[in-house]
Structure formats: C-alpha cells, structure tokens
Design a protein around this motif. Structure first.
Motif, PDB file in Angstrom:
ATOM      1  N   ASP A 194       4.343  12.911 -35.073  1.00 30.68           N
ATOM      2  CA  ASP A 194       4.607  11.361 -34.779  1.00 30.68           C
ATOM      3  C   ASP A 194       5.338  11.360 -33.360  1.00 30.68           C
ATOM      4  N   ARG A 195       5.360  10.098 -32.860  1.00 34.42           N
ATOM      5  CA  ARG A 195       5.616   9.680 -31.633  1.00 34.42           C
ATOM      6  C   ARG A 195       7.147  10.335 -31.322  1.00 34.42           C
ATOM      7  N   GLU A 196       8.092  10.244 -32.066  1.00 33.28           N
ATOM      8  CA  GLU A 196       9.492  10.581 -31.887  1.00 33.28           C
ATOM      9  C   GLU A 196       9.445  12.225 -31.499  1.00 33.28           C
ATOM     10  N   THR A 197       8.882  13.065 -32.509  1.00 32.01           N
ATOM     11  CA  THR A 197       8.754  14.496 -32.382  1.00 32.01           C
ATOM     12  C   THR A 197       8.009  14.839 -31.204  1.00 32.01           C
ATOM     13  N   ALA A 198       6.747  14.390 -30.997  1.00 29.70           N
ATOM     14  CA  ALA A 198       6.080  14.443 -29.801  1.00 29.70           C
ATOM     15  C   ALA A 198       7.015  14.123 -28.376  1.00 29.70           C
ATOM     16  N   GLU A 199       7.694  13.170 -28.303  1.00 33.28           N
ATOM     17  CA  GLU A 199       8.731  12.841 -27.184  1.00 33.28           C
ATOM     18  C   GLU A 199       9.564  13.815 -26.839  1.00 33.28           C
ATOM     19  N   LYS A 200       9.987  14.458 -28.105  1.00 33.83           N
ATOM     20  CA  LYS A 200      11.171  15.351 -28.020  1.00 33.83           C
ATOM     21  C   LYS A 200      10.631  16.796 -27.457  1.00 33.83           C
ATOM     22  N   LEU A 201       9.627  16.974 -27.688  1.00 37.66           N
ATOM     23  CA  LEU A 201       8.963  18.309 -27.513  1.00 37.66           C
ATOM     24  C   LEU A 201       8.545  18.167 -25.932  1.00 37.66           C
ATOM     25  N   LEU A 202       7.846  17.056 -25.565  1.00 34.96           N
ATOM     26  CA  LEU A 202       7.578  17.165 -24.314  1.00 34.96           C
ATOM     27  C   LEU A 202       8.465  17.077 -23.436  1.00 34.96           C
ATOM     28  N   HIS A 203       9.848  16.376 -23.537  1.00 38.79           N
ATOM     29  CA  HIS A 203      11.200  16.496 -22.580  1.00 38.79           C
ATOM     30  C   HIS A 203      11.590  17.997 -22.897  1.00 38.79           C
ATOM     31  N   ALA A 204      11.753  18.717 -23.890  1.00 34.32           N
ATOM     32  CA  ALA A 204      12.395  19.892 -24.009  1.00 34.32           C
ATOM     33  C   ALA A 204      11.360  20.834 -23.336  1.00 34.32           C
ATOM     34  N   ALA A 205      10.033  20.642 -23.199  1.00 34.55           N
ATOM     35  CA  ALA A 205       9.296  21.485 -22.565  1.00 34.55           C
ATOM     36  C   ALA A 205       9.284  21.440 -21.119  1.00 34.55           C
ATOM     37  N   HIS A 206       9.493  20.082 -20.623  1.00 33.87           N
ATOM     38  CA  HIS A 206       9.757  19.955 -19.385  1.00 33.87           C
ATOM     39  C   HIS A 206      10.980  20.716 -18.866  1.00 33.87           C
ATOM     40  N   GLU A 207      12.029  21.006 -19.606  1.00 34.15           N
ATOM     41  CA  GLU A 207      13.153  21.676 -19.253  1.00 34.15           C
ATOM     42  C   GLU A 207      12.877  23.148 -19.171  1.00 34.15           C
ATOM     43  N   TYR A 247       6.784  25.307 -13.929  1.00 25.43           N
ATOM     44  CA  TYR A 247       6.354  24.418 -13.092  1.00 25.43           C
ATOM     45  C   TYR A 247       7.206  23.388 -12.837  1.00 25.43           C
ATOM     46  N   SER A 248       7.740  22.830 -13.993  1.00 28.43           N
ATOM     47  CA  SER A 248       8.713  21.927 -13.855  1.00 28.43           C
ATOM     48  C   SER A 248       9.946  22.137 -13.306  1.00 28.43           C
ATOM     49  N   LYS A 249      10.465  23.446 -13.702  1.00 28.04           N
ATOM     50  CA  LYS A 249      11.516  23.971 -12.943  1.00 28.04           C
ATOM     51  C   LYS A 249      11.343  23.873 -11.285  1.00 28.04           C
ATOM     52  N   ALA A 250      10.256  24.395 -11.012  1.00 24.81           N
ATOM     53  CA  ALA A 250       9.864  24.506  -9.278  1.00 24.81           C
ATOM     54  C   ALA A 250       9.914  23.109  -8.724  1.00 24.81           C
ATOM     55  N   THR A 251       9.484  22.109  -9.720  1.00 29.12           N
ATOM     56  CA  THR A 251       9.400  20.884  -8.971  1.00 29.12           C
ATOM     57  C   THR A 251      10.418  19.954  -9.111  1.00 29.12           C
ATOM     58  N   ARG A 252      11.442  20.305  -9.969  1.00 29.60           N
ATOM     59  CA  ARG A 252      12.482  19.347 -10.146  1.00 29.60           C
ATOM     60  C   ARG A 252      13.186  19.211  -8.939  1.00 29.60           C
ATOM     61  N   GLY A 253      13.530  17.870  -8.835  1.00 27.38           N
ATOM     62  CA  GLY A 253      14.450  17.315  -7.675  1.00 27.38           C
ATOM     63  C   GLY A 253      13.579  17.187  -6.312  1.00 27.38           C
ATOM     64  N   ASN A 254      12.048  17.788  -6.415  1.00 29.89           N
ATOM     65  CA  ASN A 254      11.305  17.568  -5.347  1.00 29.89           C
ATOM     66  C   ASN A 254      10.116  16.841  -5.698  1.00 29.89           C
ATOM     67  N   VAL A 255       9.635  16.556  -6.594  1.00 31.89           N
ATOM     68  CA  VAL A 255       8.496  15.945  -7.018  1.00 31.89           C
ATOM     69  C   VAL A 255       8.828  14.996  -8.076  1.00 31.89           C
ATOM     70  N   GLN A 256       8.199  13.653  -8.151  1.00 33.80           N
ATOM     71  CA  GLN A 256       8.621  12.975  -9.383  1.00 33.80           C
ATOM     72  C   GLN A 256       7.486  13.543 -10.360  1.00 33.80           C
ATOM     73  N   VAL A 257       7.716  13.582 -11.672  1.00 35.12           N
ATOM     74  CA  VAL A 257       7.168  13.877 -12.679  1.00 35.12           C
ATOM     75  C   VAL A 257       7.144  12.918 -13.905  1.00 35.12           C
ATOM     76  N   ASP A 258       6.276  12.168 -14.098  1.00 30.97           N
ATOM     77  CA  ASP A 258       6.336  11.199 -15.369  1.00 30.97           C
ATOM     78  C   ASP A 258       5.604  11.869 -16.567  1.00 30.97           C
ATOM     79  N   LEU A 259       6.279  11.649 -17.742  1.00 32.84           N
ATOM     80  CA  LEU A 259       6.202  12.159 -18.816  1.00 32.84           C
ATOM     81  C   LEU A 259       5.347  10.943 -19.838  1.00 32.84           C
ATOM     82  N   GLU A 260       4.533  11.270 -20.637  1.00 27.54           N
ATOM     83  CA  GLU A 260       4.015  10.429 -21.379  1.00 27.54           C
ATOM     84  C   GLU A 260       3.427  10.889 -22.804  1.00 27.54           C
ATOM     85  N   VAL A 261       3.564  10.329 -24.038  1.00 26.51           N
ATOM     86  CA  VAL A 261       2.788  10.660 -25.080  1.00 26.51           C
ATOM     87  C   VAL A 261       1.748   9.695 -25.142  1.00 26.51           C
ATOM     88  N   ALA A 262       0.522  10.135 -25.551  1.00 28.53           N
ATOM     89  CA  ALA A 262      -0.656   9.318 -25.584  1.00 28.53           C
ATOM     90  C   ALA A 262      -0.615   8.494 -27.126  1.00 28.53           C
TER      91      ALA A 262
END
Length: 137
Positions: free
Chosen positions: A105-118, A122-137
């Motif tokens: 479901d969308r809520e679970t997918a969004e929570k996992l997406l944001h948790a994975a970004h933490e 690669y997300s850690k390496a780009t944090r604060g340097n690169v804008q990363v937009d997250l989306e669930v299809a």
C-alpha cells in the motif's frame, strides 16, 4: 578508510569521451557525451553509471529496511533519474528515485522509501550536497 569491507577500483581515461574499467574486468565501458549534449551518444556517461549504482544500492537498503520491519516487498523495482544541471560556476547533479512496489500500500511504500533513504550509502554520500526527490509510483 580503515573499516572498509569492500573497495571498488576503476580506471578512467579520456573523461566523458573515453573509457572506464574496473580492475576485475566486470565493468568495461566506452564513455561518450549524450546526443542531447552534442555528442554521438555511442557510449554510456557518468550520469547513467551513477543512476545504475544508486538504484542498485538503494534497493539493497530497501530490502534491509523491509526485513528489519518484517515487511514483504513482493515484486519491486526502482527507477533512478540523474540530471546534470548547469549552475553559476560549473555543473551539479540532481536525483529522482521512484519506487515501484505494487504489492505494498502507498503508506507502507512511502515509509520504506524514506527509511531506505536514511541508510543507503549513496543517500548518505549525497545528503546535503545533492537534491534527491523520492516518489512512490
């Protein structure tokens, strides 16, 4: 780096119109400017390589987060888009990551997406340097 569990080695020659190879021979690519930048497009480019690496790494982080939360992902994939953007002095990159997880479901997918970004390296390496937009299809 003292605690590395793995170190990748690559050698590039010729910049955006050259070649890049890994020391183990698994990666051996011709590099070329894309047609949209005036090149012949007969090779890959740093942005494509970054998109492939980021999406693969991010899926690993997503799997880790899902397992830790007891969530079964089902079929899933990640699309990565990496933009090369001209700025005042040179260039920078922007990233869009889109998770395709039709069994969630969308809520679970969004929570996992944001948790994975933490936790994604690669997300850690780009944090604060690169804008990363997250989306669930």
């Amino acid at each position: 780096m003292t605690d590395a569990i793995y170190t990748a080695h690559a050698h590039a020659v010729g910049g955006r119109n050259g070649t890049a190879k890994s020391d183990d021979g698994h990666l051996d690519v011709k590099l070329a400017f894309p047609k949209s930048m005036g090149g012949d497009g007969n090779g890959t480019n740093p942005e494509q390589l970054f998109a492939a690496g980021y999406s693969a790494c991010f899926l690993g982080a997503l799997g880790l987060v899902a397992r830790n939360q007891g969530v079964k992902l089902g079929e899933h994939s990640l699309d990565a888009e990496v933009d090369l953007i001209k700025d005042e002095t040179s260039f920078h990159v922007g990233v869009r990551l889109k998770l395709n997880a039709p069994d969630l479901d969308r809520e679970t997918a969004e929570k996992l997406l944001h948790a994975a970004h933490e936790v994604c390296p690669y997300s850690k390496a780009t944090r604060g340097n690169v804008q990363v937009d997250l989306e669930v299809a």
